[in-house]
Design an enzyme around this catalytic site. Structure first.
Site, PDB file in Angstrom:
ATOM      1  N   LYS A  26       0.839  -1.196   0.000  1.00 36.56           N
ATOM      2  CA  LYS A  26       0.000   0.000   0.000  1.00 36.56           C
ATOM      3  C   LYS A  26       0.878   1.250   0.000  1.00 36.56           C
ATOM      4  O   LYS A  26       1.601   1.508   0.959  1.00 36.56           O
ATOM      5  CB  LYS A  26      -0.908   0.050   1.234  1.00 36.56           C
ATOM      6  CG  LYS A  26      -1.945   1.199   1.164  1.00 36.56           C
ATOM      7  CD  LYS A  26      -2.639   1.439   2.476  1.00 36.56           C
ATOM      8  CE  LYS A  26      -1.949   2.516   3.279  1.00 36.56           C
ATOM      9  NZ  LYS A  26      -2.039   3.877   2.666  1.00 36.56           N
TER      10      LYS A  26
ATOM     11  N   GLU B 157       8.800  16.284  15.889  1.00 32.30           N
ATOM     12  CA  GLU B 157       9.064  16.223  14.443  1.00 32.30           C
ATOM     13  C   GLU B 157       8.100  17.139  13.695  1.00 32.30           C
ATOM     14  O   GLU B 157       6.882  16.997  13.806  1.00 32.30           O
ATOM     15  CB  GLU B 157       8.919  14.790  13.936  1.00 32.30           C
ATOM     16  CG  GLU B 157       9.322  14.635  12.483  1.00 32.30           C
ATOM     17  CD  GLU B 157       9.238  13.204  11.983  1.00 32.30           C
ATOM     18  OE1 GLU B 157      10.095  12.804  11.186  1.00 32.30           O
ATOM     19  OE2 GLU B 157       8.304  12.492  12.396  1.00 32.30           O
TER      20      GLU B 157
END
Length: 479
Positions: free
Chosen positions: A173, A383
């Protein structure tokens, strides 16, 4: 443009006809539809892979190698087509995709096509016991590969190539945000003669399609690259099912600059390591620590160099900084810039959304440098994954080492110094999976790739990847 699933060598609509809009970051417009595949689509892909497994796993190494190398050659012959598709999906400059992303995807197939022919097993003679032990490295069966949006084909193939080289069949995927080049890869695989069912590509959301892959009872392993929170979710589901797991997750990478470095080379590379691919690379150096004696000079020079970067439409050959991948991600990055201001961060350049004439709805953001006075602020601990870096001075090795390691992540670090002892000592002490000394992103595909702490578990690359996608079996024969 309507993207379809690639199952058993054929392109198919999703069973339940559920679709997702596919946006072009450069103009903010919908340009196609992508399947949001269901559990039933994943099951169909699994059955296709399982049916192909016995024959593929018994295919000679020479034949597997030949097919993978042919895929590589076909990708190289179609670099421009794939680069334009990658840029349209992701927002990165076409020139970057043509120079880096697509050639690297081709290299992944070529490398593992060759590596599988050199992947040797071991034998051990039990002296005095009249016995010999040998190790078989057998493919796992059907494996799941889930890749992110930042380097779409590059990282998609980084997983698929070793999996099929080792004799597995794959249910893969790509990110639902950037599905185009994975879709086009199906055509290449058919042209290269990859047997039907060896690679199956199902498109869709992580919460539907991805979830169906990770919880499938008969998929033997999951290789995932993406966010740390998603990696933790996958581990909670897959670990109790005793699946093999390789999780390459987030990073908050330190770039440590000492006064004795090659200054010009450091400056040029630091601009690249900060803002390549709009800063949307897990290996970008987002926390820049500079030795106090050269800090003021670096700040002036770095800001000047970054201001020279041209932000523009990805199709323009002169563009250095393209579009952010999605509206949602742009808003996330802008939020962190505001948080930095609230935490006494000083924006030295950038920080503003930009409107490009003719593409007013695109997702553009100036490359941003923020001066911080503590490494414990949010923008140094969390992040951001965009064109935003922080800079601050440090006093000595112990000082910067403590700051570099004081995050939950541990993917990579960059170290700039001409001191050999310091290079080796700090490389040993940095809590990361990869250290670059006086360079950045210099990759040898034979080397292990991955991080520690919240940056993931397991290693990709070279024989590490082939070991992950195989199971070791010991055979002992007494003679």
């Amino acid at each position: 443009m309507t993207i379809k699933n690639f199952i058993n060598g054929k392109f198919e609509n999703p069973i339940h006809k559920h679709w997702i809009d596919n946006y072009c970051p450069a103009n903010g417009e919908v340009y196609g539809k992508t399947p949001n595949s269901s559990k039933e689509d994943v099951e169909k892909a699994y059955q296709s892979a399982q049916s192909a497994f016995r024959l593929w796993s018994q295919t000679t190494l020479d034949e597997r190698s030949r097919i993978l190398i042919k895929i590589s050659e076909l990708l190289e012959a179609n670099i421009q087509r794939f680069a334009e598709a990658e840029s349209k999906d992701n927002g990165k400059p076409v020139s970057l995709a043509a120079a880096v992303d697509i050639p690297r995807a081709a290299s992944n197939f070529r490398f593992f096509g060759n590596a599988i022919t050199q992947f040797a097993s071991e034998s051990h003679e039990s002296v005095g016991q009249n016995a010999i032990n040998y190790t078989l490295r057998q493919p796992l069966g059907v494996v799941g590969c889930i890749s992110p949006w930042n380097l779409p084909l590059y990282l998609f193939t980084w997983k698929i190539a070793p999996a099929i080289a080792a004799g597995n069949c794959v249910v893969a995927k790509p990110s639902e945000v950037t599905p185009m080049t994975a879709y086009l890869l199906g055509e290449i695989c058919n042209k290269a003669g990859l047997p039907k069912g060896v690679l199956n590509i199902v498109h869709g959301m992580g919460t539907t399609t991805g979830q169906a892959i990770i919880e499938h009872p008969s998929i033997k392993a999951i290789s995932f690259t993406g966010g740390t929170a998603t990696g933790a979710h996958i581990a909670r589901i897959a670990a109790p099912m005793f699946k093999k797991l390789s999780l390459e997750l987030g990073g908050k990478n330190p770039n440590i600059i000492f006064a004795d470095c090659d200054y010009d080379e450091m400056l040029k590379t630091t601009v690249r390591s900060s803002f390549a691919n709009q800063g949307q690379i897990c290996l970008c150096g987002s926390r820049i620590f500079v030795e106090a004696s050269i800090y003021d000079k670096f700040k002036i020079d770095f800001v000047a160099k970054v201001k020279e970067l041209k932000l523009g439409h990805p199709s323009e050959a002169s563009t250095d900084i393209g579009a952010i991948v999605s509206k949602q991600h742009l808003e996330k990055v802008l939020t962190y810039i505001e948080i930095a201001k609230q935490e006494n961060g000083k924006v030295l350049c950038g920080g503003q959304k930009v409107t490009i004439e003719g593409f007013e709805n695109g997702y553009y953001l100036q490359p941003t440098i923020i001066e911080v006075d503590t490494d414990e602020c949010s923008v140094n601990q969390e992040e951001i994954f965009g064109p935003v870096v922080t800079i601050m001075p440090f006093k000595n090795e112990d000082d910067v080492l403590e700051m570099a390691n004081k995050v939950k992540y541990g993917l990579s670090a960059t170290l700039w110094t001409d001191n050999l002892k310091r290079s080796m000592t700090m490389s040993n002490e940095l809590q990361v999976g990869i250290v670059w000394v006086n360079t950045w992103m210099l990759r040898d595909l034979r080397t292990p790739f991955g991080g520690v702490k919240a940056s993931g578990v397991g290693r990709e690359g070279g024989f590490e990847a082939l070991r992950f996608f195989t199971e070791a079996k010991n055979v002992c024969i007494k003679y």
